[in-house]
Structure formats: structure tokens, C-alpha cells
Design a protein around this motif. Structure first.
Motif, PDB file in Angstrom:
ATOM      1  N   TYR A  75      14.098  46.318   5.135  1.00  0.00           N
ATOM      2  CA  TYR A  75      15.247  46.323   6.037  1.00  0.00           C
ATOM      3  C   TYR A  75      15.449  47.673   6.732  1.00  0.00           C
ATOM      4  O   TYR A  75      16.304  47.802   7.607  1.00  0.00           O
ATOM      5  CB  TYR A  75      16.531  45.974   5.268  1.00  0.00           C
ATOM      6  N   TRP A  79      20.680  51.066   9.410  1.00  0.00           N
ATOM      7  CA  TRP A  79      22.065  50.663   9.172  1.00  0.00           C
ATOM      8  C   TRP A  79      22.765  51.621   8.230  1.00  0.00           C
ATOM      9  O   TRP A  79      23.921  51.999   8.456  1.00  0.00           O
ATOM     10  CB  TRP A  79      22.119  49.249   8.605  1.00  0.00           C
ATOM     11  N   LEU A 177      25.486  41.840  -0.352  1.00  0.00           N
ATOM     12  CA  LEU A 177      25.644  42.384   0.999  1.00  0.00           C
ATOM     13  C   LEU A 177      24.676  41.710   1.969  1.00  0.00           C
ATOM     14  O   LEU A 177      25.001  41.456   3.123  1.00  0.00           O
ATOM     15  CB  LEU A 177      25.385  43.897   0.988  1.00  0.00           C
ATOM     16  N   VAL A 178      23.470  41.423   1.480  1.00  0.00           N
ATOM     17  CA  VAL A 178      22.402  40.861   2.302  1.00  0.00           C
ATOM     18  C   VAL A 178      22.052  39.476   1.769  1.00  0.00           C
ATOM     19  O   VAL A 178      21.973  39.274   0.559  1.00  0.00           O
ATOM     20  CB  VAL A 178      21.137  41.741   2.260  1.00  0.00           C
ATOM     21  N   THR A 346      19.674  37.855  -2.829  1.00  0.00           N
ATOM     22  CA  THR A 346      20.596  38.785  -2.196  1.00  0.00           C
ATOM     23  C   THR A 346      20.256  40.202  -2.604  1.00  0.00           C
ATOM     24  O   THR A 346      19.604  40.444  -3.620  1.00  0.00           O
ATOM     25  CB  THR A 346      22.050  38.494  -2.605  1.00  0.00           C
ATOM     26  N   GLN A 373      30.600  45.851  10.703  1.00  0.00           N
ATOM     27  CA  GLN A 373      29.438  46.354   9.972  1.00  0.00           C
ATOM     28  C   GLN A 373      28.448  45.239   9.660  1.00  0.00           C
ATOM     29  O   GLN A 373      27.240  45.475   9.609  1.00  0.00           O
ATOM     30  CB  GLN A 373      29.885  47.065   8.691  1.00  0.00           C
ATOM     31  N   ALA A 374      28.938  44.021   9.463  1.00  0.00           N
ATOM     32  CA  ALA A 374      28.028  42.892   9.255  1.00  0.00           C
ATOM     33  C   ALA A 374      27.165  42.686  10.485  1.00  0.00           C
ATOM     34  O   ALA A 374      25.959  42.440  10.397  1.00  0.00           O
ATOM     35  CB  ALA A 374      28.824  41.626   8.950  1.00  0.00           C
ATOM     36  N   TRP A 377      24.669  45.468  10.690  1.00  0.00           N
ATOM     37  CA  TRP A 377      23.573  45.272   9.735  1.00  0.00           C
ATOM     38  C   TRP A 377      22.504  44.379  10.344  1.00  0.00           C
ATOM     39  O   TRP A 377      21.305  44.672  10.289  1.00  0.00           O
ATOM     40  CB  TRP A 377      24.087  44.666   8.432  1.00  0.00           C
ATOM     41  N   ALA A 378      22.938  43.268  10.934  1.00  0.00           N
ATOM     42  CA  ALA A 378      22.003  42.322  11.529  1.00  0.00           C
ATOM     43  C   ALA A 378      21.217  42.964  12.660  1.00  0.00           C
ATOM     44  O   ALA A 378      19.999  42.791  12.769  1.00  0.00           O
ATOM     45  CB  ALA A 378      22.757  41.101  12.035  1.00  0.00           C
ATOM     46  N   SER A 385      23.344  39.013   7.165  1.00  0.00           N
ATOM     47  CA  SER A 385      24.404  39.575   6.340  1.00  0.00           C
ATOM     48  C   SER A 385      24.953  38.453   5.481  1.00  0.00           C
ATOM     49  O   SER A 385      24.777  37.272   5.791  1.00  0.00           O
ATOM     50  CB  SER A 385      25.501  40.156   7.225  1.00  0.00           C
ATOM     51  N   ASN A 386      25.648  38.812   4.415  1.00  0.00           N
ATOM     52  CA  ASN A 386      26.250  37.804   3.548  1.00  0.00           C
ATOM     53  C   ASN A 386      27.668  37.450   3.982  1.00  0.00           C
ATOM     54  O   ASN A 386      28.414  36.845   3.226  1.00  0.00           O
ATOM     55  CB  ASN A 386      26.255  38.282   2.085  1.00  0.00           C
TER      56      ASN A 386
END
Length: 460
Positions: A75, A79, A177-178, A346, A373-374, A377-378, A385-386
Motif C-alpha cells: 500500500y 497516505w 482500517l483497510v 484487514t 482520510q478514508a 487512503w484510497a 478503506s474499511n
């Protein structure tokens, strides 16, 4: 990696418009520590003490040292650099130290063992196992905190999670989180050119693999050095399918219940790997190579299929040939007419039980689980993201949209992430490798793993 709530539906946040328990990326082993800003002197009280400074919105200012540990793999770390910078800007009186890199888990291990861990940890990559950390008493119990915890948008964190946290004896110690799904990848462009049908189940997978082999291409390659790739994408979905789509068998295996490994569904799944092996579909190079080597052979069309996680395209972005179009399905081991099984995994975040600045750690957790932030992240990691969301109108890659469709389809069996006992997990990986090269039988696979599971259960 234990009982978990089954998901009725699963959402995924907006994803990267251009494309890992875990692939290793490249980064400096240690991230630079930002220069610590000057802090304000707290106001004196009449009794000679101090009162904490507050922000404009009345919240207590975060001060002192705050330390973060994060693994850098498929990843990347873009981020993490961005979110830490954003959090620092929002909390200028906090002295943040970041520890990141592909080997950071090994580098920080002595500190965890010695009781001097960082405050906040991202649990991903090799040699970092949340179940083991819980068993060792290294993580803060977040059960009561999470009941009412809200992100900086004012939303309850527990309400916006696509997949709920795993529970360890009824308690929560880390939060996903992921969100990733294991599965099978292929090149849509190649399949269209060759006239090969894309697989939808076990029978169609075997049929097209016969054609692929006849055309001179090896149908399947996996990462023998890290057998959790083939276990996560082939074995575990096959076990669930053979167990009438009942995911509790994996949860019982994760809890080291010996009888779970002895169920007929396990042998049925192992025999599907044997079928791949005996038909000559598995690249013989698989047994000795790592994830990037197997992925490179796949990208070069030396092999048609590869089991992997959704981080694959981002991890190999610099090596993807022009015109390559990723196809993806979470599982191919279900029989014709059977449901697709999405074995999710995850990457979680947690607060150290011995954290020195738990207040800052909780504030950072509430910061990273915001919608903004999600989305970041993407955009910066190329992974889901979760946090719940709809990506149908986004610029996400087609394979990610394919994954999202499966994960939100009521006909898909979604397996919440389970973390196996570390010794049992290794025993399963080693046994699967041995099975793929005819060193053991499925029955011997079970015998091997059961012996380790008995020892793990006895330690409880």
C-alpha cells in the motif's frame, strides 16, 4: 486471528483511480521525524498547578510526545506521510515521531517485548500478529471506548465500519482500517485475445485451465515462499464452500479447535489443490519464489492466474505492461451454481497498552477514521478503506469495482477476517506447500496441523 459478527452487506470507500498478510514495498526503513514545534506554556492555576491549554473549539490541546509505527508494503507510505502531516497541522503542540518502513516490525520488536512500545501501531506485514499481541498483553482494550467513540466528523466509528473489529474473547483490541479481499487475478485483455473464458466457478476454472495449458501457458502460479497467498485465495474459500457456506469452520480453526481441522470440508478443499497439482496446472517455480517474483511472471504472461490480494496492482504498478487489464474474482473453488466466497482480510490499527500518550493515540484514531482520510487512503494507496461507501461512480480501477460488486452482493458469502494462532498458521502454510509438490497427502496435511493445534489449544 474468535468469533465475529457476520456481515450482511459490505461497503467500500472510494478507491484509487489509478492502480498485499502484506506484500513488501520499498521505502526508507525509518521515516524522518518531523521537527517538533514549540509548545505553549500551560496557564498557572491558583494552587500552583497548571491547567491544560484548549483549542478554539474548547477541546483540550494535545501536547507531549506521540509515536506511531506503520509497516510499508504494497500500500506504500504516501497516505501515512499525508495523514501524519495533517494531524500535525491540526495539533501543532504535539511532537510526533513516526517509525515506518518495510522492516519496521522487526526493528520495533525489541521495544514491544521490553514494554516500551510506540503509542499507536498499524498492524500489517510480516511478524506482527494481532492475536499474538493480544495474548501477550501488548494492546489496549478498546471495547468500552469504541462503544461511543466518534470520528472528527462527529460520526460513531462503529457505525461507519464496513467490517466490524474482530473480537478476542468478547473484547476489541484493534480496529480494521483497510479492507482487502483475497482472490484470483488474470489479464482480461489476454483472455479476450486468446478467446479464453473468464472463470466463474471450479468447473469453468478447470476447463479454461485445460485450454491455457494446451496453448503452452502455465495456468497457475502462487507464492511458495509465502503460502498464505494460496491458503487465503484457494484453500479457505474452498473450505467454506465445502462446509455448506458456513464460515464458522474458519472461526473455529482460528480458535484452534482441533475438531474443526478434522471436518470433511477441510479434506474436500485440500483435494482441490491436489487436483490443480495433478493436472499439471501449478507452475513448478512456485515453491521457491516470493510474491514479487510470482507476480512478475504473471504480468509477463508466463502464467495465466495468480492468487493474491487487492493490493497487487498497486504493488506492481511500475511493472504492469501496457494494455494489461486486471480481472478478479474472490473465489473459484465453489462448484457450478455455488456462491462466491470472499475471504476478506484487514489491516488494523491499535493503541499500545503501555502507550505513554493514550490521549493523542485516541485522537489520532478518531482522525484517521474520518471520511476525508478514508478517501485519501484510497487515492494514495490504491486499496479499499474499511469505511462504508459506494464506488460505482468513482474512477476506481475496474477490478476494484468488480471486487466491490462481489462484496456488496447478497449472494456472496463474505468471510470476516480471522487471525489464526501464529504456530497453527505456519503449520498450515508449510503443509500446503508440501501438498502442492506431492510431499504429503491431504490426510497428512490434517495430521500435521492438528498436532500443532492441540498444542496451541493446550496453552489457552
Amino acid at each position: 486471528m474468535v468469533s465475529k459478527t457476520r456481515l450482511a452487506a459490505l461497503g467500500i470507500a472510494a478507491l484509487l483511480a489509478v492502480a498485499p498478510l502484506a506484500g513488501c514495498g520499498s521505502s526508507k526503513d525509518e521515516a524522518k521525524q518531523p521537527e517538533a514545534p514549540k509548545t505553549e506554556e500551560p496557564a498557572k492555576t491558583t494552587d500552583g498547578g497548571t491547567t491544560p491549554a484548549t483549542t478554539d473549539n474548547g477541546k483540550k490541546k494535545l501536547t507531549g510526545d506521540f509515536e506511531i509505527q506503520y509497516f510499508v508494503g504494497g500500500y506504500g507510505d504516501k497516505w501515512w506521510k499525508k495523514v501524519i502531516a495533517d494531524f500535525q497541522a491540526a495539533n501543532p503542540d504535539l511532537k510526533i515521531k513516526e517509525n515506518g518502513g518495510p522492516k519496521i516490525n522487526d526493528q520495533m520488536k525489541p521495544r514491544w517485548v521490553g514494554g516500551n512500545p510506540p503509542d499507536f501501531v498499524y498492524i500489517d506485514g510480516p511478524n506482527l500478529n494481532d492475536r499474538q499481541m493480544v495474548d501477550d498483553g501488548q494492546l489496549e482494550d478498546l471495547t468500552d471506548y469504541l462503544k461511543d467513540a466518534k470520528n472528527i466528523d462527529g460520526e460513531k466509528i462503529s457505525d461507519i465500519l464496513a467490517q466490524p473489529p474482530q473480537q478476542f474473547d468478547g473484547k476489541v483490541y484493534d480496529i480494521p482500517l483497510v479492507l482487502n479481499s483475497w482472490g484470483i487475478f488474470w489479464d482480461k485483455a489476454l483472455f479476450k485475445e486468446k478467446g479464453w473464458d473468464e472463470p466463474t466457478d471450479w468447473q469453468s476454472f478447470l476447463a479454461v485451465s485445460d485450454k491455457i495449458k494446451a496453448a503452452g501457458t502455465t495456468p497457475f502460479i502462487h507464492t511458495g515462499k509465502y503460502p498464505y497467498y494460496i491458503n487465503g485465495s484457494i484453500l479457505y474459500p474452498a473450505i467454506v464452500s465445502a462446509n455448506n457456506n458456513d464460515i464458522s469452520i474458519l472461526q473455529d480453526m482460528a480458535a484452534s479447535k482441533v475438531e474443526a481441522f478434522q471436518k470433511p470440508a477441510v479434506l474436500a478443499a485440500l483435494n482441490k489443490i491436489v487436483e490443480l497439482r495433478d493436472k499439471g496446472f501449478i507452475d513448478k517455480a512456485s515453491i521457491q519464489i516470493n510474491h514479487t517474483d510470482s507476480q512478475m511472471l504473471f504480468l509477463q504472461h508466463k502464467d495465466a492466474f495468480i492468487p493474491n490480494g487487492l493490493w497487487l496492482p498497486n504493488e506492481m504498478a511500475k511493472d504492469i505492461p501496457g494494455g494489461f487489464s486486471f480481472g478478479f474474482i474472490p473465489s473459484i473453488t465453489q462448484d457450478n451454481g455455488g456462491k462466491v466466497v470472499a475471504n476478506t482480510s484487514t489491516a488494523n490499527v491499535a493503541i499500545a497498552k503501555n502507550a505513554k500518550n493514550k490521549e493523542a493515540a485516541k485522537a489520532f484514531l478518531e482522525f484517521v477514521f474520518s471520511k476525508a482520510q478514508a478517501s485519501q487512503w484510497a487515492e494514495l494507496s490504491g486499496a479499499p478503506s474499511n469505511i462504508k461507501g459506494d464506488i460505482s461512480a468513482s474512477n476506481a480501477p475496474s477490478f476494484v469495482k468488480d471486487a466491490a460488486k462481489y462484496l456488496t452482493d447478497s449472494n456472496t458469502v463474505v468471510v470476516p477476517t480471522v487471525t489464526f494462532n501464529a504456530d497453527v498458521d505456519k503449520a498450515m502454510q508449510d503443509a500446503t506447500d508440501a501438498l502442492t509438490i506431492s510431499k504429503i497427502t491431504p490426510e497428512q496435511w490434517v495430521e500435521r496441523v492438528v498436532e500443532v493445534a492441540k498444542k496451541a489449544a493446550a496453552k489457552k
